[in-house]
Write an enzyme that holds these catalytic residues in place. Structure first.
Site, PDB file in Angstrom:
ATOM      1  CG  ASP A 180      -1.786  -1.238   1.309  1.00  0.00           C
ATOM      2  OD1 ASP A 180      -1.674  -2.111   0.442  1.00  0.00           O
ATOM      3  OD2 ASP A 180      -2.583  -1.336   2.255  1.00  0.00           O
ATOM      4  CD  GLU A 405       0.130  -5.672   9.190  1.00  0.00           C
ATOM      5  OE1 GLU A 405      -0.120  -5.285  10.352  1.00  0.00           O
ATOM      6  OE2 GLU A 405      -0.370  -5.140   8.176  1.00  0.00           O
TER       7      GLU A 405
HETATM    8  C1  GLC Z   1      -2.359  -4.403   4.643  1.00  0.00           C
HETATM    9  C2  GLC Z   1      -1.361  -4.875   3.593  1.00  0.00           C
HETATM   10  C3  GLC Z   1      -2.103  -5.588   2.461  1.00  0.00           C
HETATM   11  C4  GLC Z   1      -2.967  -6.665   3.050  1.00  0.00           C
HETATM   12  C5  GLC Z   1      -3.924  -6.107   4.100  1.00  0.00           C
HETATM   13  C6  GLC Z   1      -4.722  -7.167   4.831  1.00  0.00           C
HETATM   14  O1  GLC Z   1      -3.168  -3.403   4.123  1.00  0.00           O
HETATM   15  O2  GLC Z   1      -0.641  -3.800   3.072  1.00  0.00           O
HETATM   16  O3  GLC Z   1      -1.178  -6.134   1.558  1.00  0.00           O
HETATM   17  O4  GLC Z   1      -3.690  -7.289   2.025  1.00  0.00           O
HETATM   18  O5  GLC Z   1      -3.172  -5.443   5.080  1.00  0.00           O
HETATM   19  O6  GLC Z   1      -3.855  -8.045   5.467  1.00  0.00           O
END
Ligand code: GLC
Length: 440
Positions: A180, A405
């Site tokens: 993102d 994460e």
């Molecule tokens: C964050 C990450 C994205 C992922 C989402 C849900 O926004 O950047 O890649 O899909 O989290 O885990």
């Protein structure tokens, strides 16, 4: 060599299984409890591959739940909302996207209006490949059920997203890349006009855009798409953010090859998929390769984006990558700009770039899913030293810091949410794949 997990690996496996079990909702897996309470399409692709090693029927259910959100034009939305949760509990929620007001979208659930890296065919094939003999027939029937949905997804990318006309799919929002806030998007985002009356950007001390201002730009891009009812005319002619990203397109290419294989397995003709794959392969080299690495192409500016990120290594997933490009990429991966200077490769951004930030999300930290994709690509090319390095570093991250994460690439400390599903799922896939290769 033993094909069994060691005691330590068994403990890791069990801990990963607990995360996936806890995050299962009955029809899919949330990326993390609390922070991401719905289904994300590329998360579910990764998660399904871990589930396939753990609870196979859930793996299939996971992929089918993503396709429940598919639009009639074939778009696979990057978020499928859980209608049992409060509508305003998550932003950007259903009221930003208003998917049900668009013809040809699911009537019984809400989705986003963007897509994500198209990894679903790759995931579906991997599910089949790790089925045992007793599951093979059921697995083939599952592929036959999924095949037309995957074909529609790929047709949508080819017909609506090949805006450059050479075979690559363009993303129209940073969120479509999955990475993102990658520094790759700084330049195209900064070219975006923000109406000052509706958005109130906070300036950072250095005069640059703050995270808040970036957020306004993300929302602005969504409202432009939504107000045009996600139409292709606006996208092609006016939409200010259009980028051909190497990781998104590498996923597209790997999934197109997988689709050809699935076609064979279900008695359909693989030839059209192989033709598509050849076109994507060619376009990746012709359009995104600059002699040093693959870079994202900003279609609106008509220029390659200078910053090098982990996405630049995505085309390692291309089975036909020419040997000189493979060597150059491998050298860059091991250099002081990436793996060579990070204790825990691979950082999401070039360590020597001024945009690098070891703490911020996709601007420096290392992620399990990108490590896994590069492990898959390097293993397939027989680059075993690099594949082993990625395997070891990835397991070290979760042993040290848990299923976080993302992680600091220098000291491996965990960041972002805890009990993150793809971190757990892909560790299971790594452990199971290693065990299978030792057994072979
Ligand atoms: C964050 C990450 C994205 C992922 C989402 C849900 O926004 O950047 O890649 O899909 O989290 O885990």
């Amino acid at each position: 060599m033993s094909s069994r997990l060691t005691g330590d690996e068994t403990a890791l496996w069990q801990a990963a299984a607990r995360v996936l079990d806890a995050n299962w909702t009955g029809c899919g897996t949330v990326p993390s409890p609390g922070l991401y309470p719905h289904l994300w399409s590329w998360d579910s692709a990764f998660i399904s591959m871990g589930l396939a090693r753990h609870r196979r029927s859930r793996a299939e259910r996971e992929l089918l739940s993503v396709f429940r959100g598919q639009w009639e034009r074939g778009l696979v939305p990057h978020i499928v909302f859980n209608s049992e949760l409060p509508r305003f509990g998550y932003f950007p929620g259903p009221d930003l996207w208003r998917s049900r007001s668009v013809p040809g979208t699911p009537r019984d659930l809400d989705t986003s209006g963007l897509t994500g890296p198209p990894l679903q065919a790759l995931a579906a094939l991997r599910l089949h490949q790790c089925a045992d003999a007793g599951e093979a027939e059921h697995s083939r029937a599952f592929l036959a059920r999924l095949y037309p949905l995957l074909v529609a997804q790929h047709r949508h990318l080819a017909e609506e997203r090949d805006i450059g006309g050479e075979g690559l799919a363009a993303i129209c929002h940073p969120w479509e890349s999955g990475m993102d806030d990658s520094p790759s998007w700084d330049r195209p985002l900064s070219a975006l006009d923000l109406p000052p009356s509706r958005y109130a950007p906070l300036r950072t001390a250095g005069g640059g855009a703050s995270a808040g201002e970036d957020h306004d730009r993300y929302v602005r891009l969504v409202t432009l798409l939504r107000d045009a009812r996600y139409g292709t005319g606006q996208l092609r002619d006016e939409h200010p953010f259009l980028v051909e990203d190497p990781l998104f397109n590498a996923a597209y290419l790997a999934s197109t090859h997988a689709l050809a294989e699935i076609a064979r397995l279900v008695g359909r003709d693989p030839a059209p998929h192989l033709e598509d794959a050849a076109r994507i392969h060619r376009a990746l080299l012709d359009r995104l390769w600059d002699g040093e690495c693959f870079r994202a192409l900003d279609l609106r500016a008509g220029a390659l984006i200078p910053v090098v990120t982990v996405a630049s290594f995505g085309p390692l997933l291309d089975p036909d990558l020419p040997p000189p490009a493979l060597r150059t990429l491998a050298e860059l991966l091991l250099s002081a700009r990436f793996g060579g200077a990070a204790g825990y490769p691979v950082p999401s951004c070039d360590l020597q770039s001024t945009s690098f930030d070891r703490t911020r999300y996709w601007r420096g930290p290392t992620w399990i899913n990108t490590n896994w994709l590069l492990w898959l690509g390097t293993s397939a090319h027989g680059l075993t030293v690099i594949a082993d390095l990625l395997y070891g570093a990835t397991l070290r991250l979760v042993r040290q810091s848990g299923f976080r994460e993302y992680f600091d690439p220098f000291d491996g400390s965990g960041r972002g949410s805890h009990d993150y599903s793809w971190s757990a799922a892909l560790v299971m896939d790594l452990l199971a794949a290693r065990r299978a290769s030792h057994a072979a």
